[in-house]
Design an enzyme around this catalytic site. Structure first.
Site, PDB file in Angstrom:
ATOM      1  N   LEU A  16      69.014  82.191 123.124  1.00  9.76           N
ATOM      2  CA  LEU A  16      68.069  81.106 123.415  1.00  9.76           C
ATOM      3  C   LEU A  16      66.696  81.627 123.807  1.00  9.76           C
ATOM      4  O   LEU A  16      66.556  82.696 124.397  1.00  9.76           O
ATOM      5  CB  LEU A  16      68.628  80.228 124.542  1.00  9.76           C
ATOM      6  CG  LEU A  16      69.996  79.605 124.261  1.00  9.76           C
ATOM      7  CD1 LEU A  16      70.374  78.656 125.395  1.00  9.76           C
ATOM      8  CD2 LEU A  16      70.028  78.869 122.929  1.00  9.76           C
ATOM      9  N   HIS A  17      65.689  80.842 123.467  1.00 14.77           N
ATOM     10  CA  HIS A  17      64.306  81.135 123.855  1.00 14.77           C
ATOM     11  C   HIS A  17      63.660  79.821 124.295  1.00 14.77           C
ATOM     12  O   HIS A  17      64.325  78.773 124.302  1.00 14.77           O
ATOM     13  CB  HIS A  17      63.551  81.804 122.707  1.00 14.77           C
ATOM     14  CG  HIS A  17      63.675  81.081 121.399  1.00 14.77           C
ATOM     15  ND1 HIS A  17      63.095  79.855 121.161  1.00 14.77           N
ATOM     16  CD2 HIS A  17      64.349  81.394 120.255  1.00 14.77           C
ATOM     17  CE1 HIS A  17      63.383  79.452 119.936  1.00 14.77           C
ATOM     18  NE2 HIS A  17      64.160  80.363 119.369  1.00 14.77           N
ATOM     19  N   GLY A  19      61.831  77.806 122.887  1.00 15.41           N
ATOM     20  CA  GLY A  19      61.915  76.722 121.906  1.00 15.41           C
ATOM     21  C   GLY A  19      63.156  75.866 122.156  1.00 15.41           C
ATOM     22  O   GLY A  19      63.082  74.631 122.190  1.00 15.41           O
ATOM     23  N   HIS A  20      64.302  76.524 122.373  1.00 15.83           N
ATOM     24  CA  HIS A  20      65.529  75.766 122.652  1.00 15.83           C
ATOM     25  C   HIS A  20      65.379  74.983 123.958  1.00 15.83           C
ATOM     26  O   HIS A  20      65.799  73.829 124.053  1.00 15.83           O
ATOM     27  CB  HIS A  20      66.729  76.719 122.800  1.00 15.83           C
ATOM     28  CG  HIS A  20      67.074  77.480 121.566  1.00 15.83           C
ATOM     29  ND1 HIS A  20      66.795  78.818 121.416  1.00 15.83           N
ATOM     30  CD2 HIS A  20      67.680  77.097 120.416  1.00 15.83           C
ATOM     31  CE1 HIS A  20      67.223  79.229 120.231  1.00 15.83           C
ATOM     32  NE2 HIS A  20      67.755  78.211 119.602  1.00 15.83           N
ATOM     33  N   GLY A 132      64.678  71.580 116.330  1.00 13.79           N
ATOM     34  CA  GLY A 132      63.308  72.110 116.313  1.00 13.79           C
ATOM     35  C   GLY A 132      62.740  72.084 114.899  1.00 13.79           C
ATOM     36  O   GLY A 132      63.441  72.398 113.927  1.00 13.79           O
ATOM     37  N   SER A 171      64.979  83.172 117.360  1.00 17.02           N
ATOM     38  CA  SER A 171      65.909  84.186 117.871  1.00 17.02           C
ATOM     39  C   SER A 171      65.789  85.466 117.056  1.00 17.02           C
ATOM     40  O   SER A 171      66.067  86.558 117.532  1.00 17.02           O
ATOM     41  CB  SER A 171      67.348  83.676 117.786  1.00 17.02           C
ATOM     42  OG  SER A 171      67.446  82.427 118.412  1.00 17.02           O
TER      43      SER A 171
END
Ligand code: PAF
Length: 290
Positions: A16-17, A19-20, A132, A171
């Site tokens: 995860l980053h 954005g998530h 996204g 990712s």
């Protein structure tokens, strides 16, 4: 779960980053409870793709989700839980998508995504699910799947989160070497040039239609300035309804999804921008007629 509870759902493959987490944050503002899933889905990887080396960071992912307020995490311990070794008879086959750019580049991808998202919706039974924009063809596919198959789930598409220099968060960005990372925003810059060509020409009088060649040339010209771009896999100028290629674009009527996949060294990058009417359609929360 109580039928009156709005359950938000953020499906992920982990690693995860921000954005998530931005999808989780959006879900938190719109729902009573939020669930997420972490599952690296083998059926959406083609042979030779990065299934084995796809980053797996389960502990960190779970703590990021729980810090963001996620109450339920579905994280199958093994592939067998979703795909029994005895095999499956049924799957979701979005046949037309095998002919669009990303489908040609990744033959297994869309059938794998449609099938796993359908399975996850059946297991989690969310009211609304969040995706996204970075994987725009996946977003359009899922929007169409719930319409075409009358699935009782609302779909929200949220804007791509970007690093300060414009690179779309992903990712897979961890695969970039430091030198590749320095120039990786070339794709975003190229797509911005494509979008500008579209908008400038649309407002320049005449019919307002801009030919796909003009838009495509604007994207290519920028990509060609970067020697580390080893391959341009595709440049697509497509309809937001079904990702079919457009011959020409008028911002306020046809709109357009301008997307591209390139290789920087061996690393594959994808990104996209929306033009005019496509923004309204993609971000719209209302049910759309086709
Ligand atoms: O976008 C992803 O991470 C995946 O394609 C999804 C939607 C979780 C299905 O495996």
């Amino acid at each position: 779960m109580d039928k009156n509870i709005r359950l938000g759902f953020v499906p992920t493959m982990g690693a995860l980053h921000e954005g998530h987490i931005s999808l989780v944050n959006k879900a938190m503002t719109e729902c009573d409870a939020v669930a997420s899933s972490i599952f690296v889905n083998p059926t959406q990887f083609s042979k030779g793709e990065d299934l084995d080396k796809y980053p797996r960071t389960m502990e960190k992912d779970v703590s990021m989700l729980s810090a963001a307020g996620v109450e339920f995490v579905f994280a199958p311990g093994s592939t067998d839980e979703l795909y029994p070794s005895s095999g499956s008879l049924c799957h979701v086959e979005p046949a037309a998508f095998s002919r669009i750019c990303e489908g040609v580049a990744r033959p297994e991808f869309f059938r794998g995504v449609a099938t796993i998202v359908c399975k996850l919706f059946n297991i989690v039974q969310p009211t609304v699910a969040y995706f996204g924009q970075k994987d725009i063809s996946q977003c359009i596919l899922v929007k169409r799947m719930v319409q075409d198959l009358n699935m009782p789930v609302e779909i929200r598409v949220c804007e791509t989160m970007r690093e300060v220099d414009g690179l779309a968060m992903s990712s897979r960005n961890t695969y970039l070497s430091p030198d590749e990372r320095k120039v990786a925003n070339i794709l975003y810059r190229a797509l911005c040039a494509g979008k500008a060509a579209c908008n400038n020409n649309s407002s320049a009088g005449g019919s307002g239609f801009v030919s796909r060649d003009v838009i495509s040339a604007a994207v290519t010209d920028v990509l060609k300035t970067e020697p580390m771009v080893s391959k341009i896999e595709y440049i697509s100028i497509a309809s937001h309804r079904d990702m079919k290629e457009l011959d020409s674009v008028k911002a306020d009527t046809t709109g357009a999804v301008i997307s591209s996949a390139i290789r920087l060294g061996n690393v594959r990058l994808i990104d996209n921008l929306l033009v005019g009417a496509s923004e309204n359609y993609i971000y719209s929360q209302a049910e759309q007629s086709l």
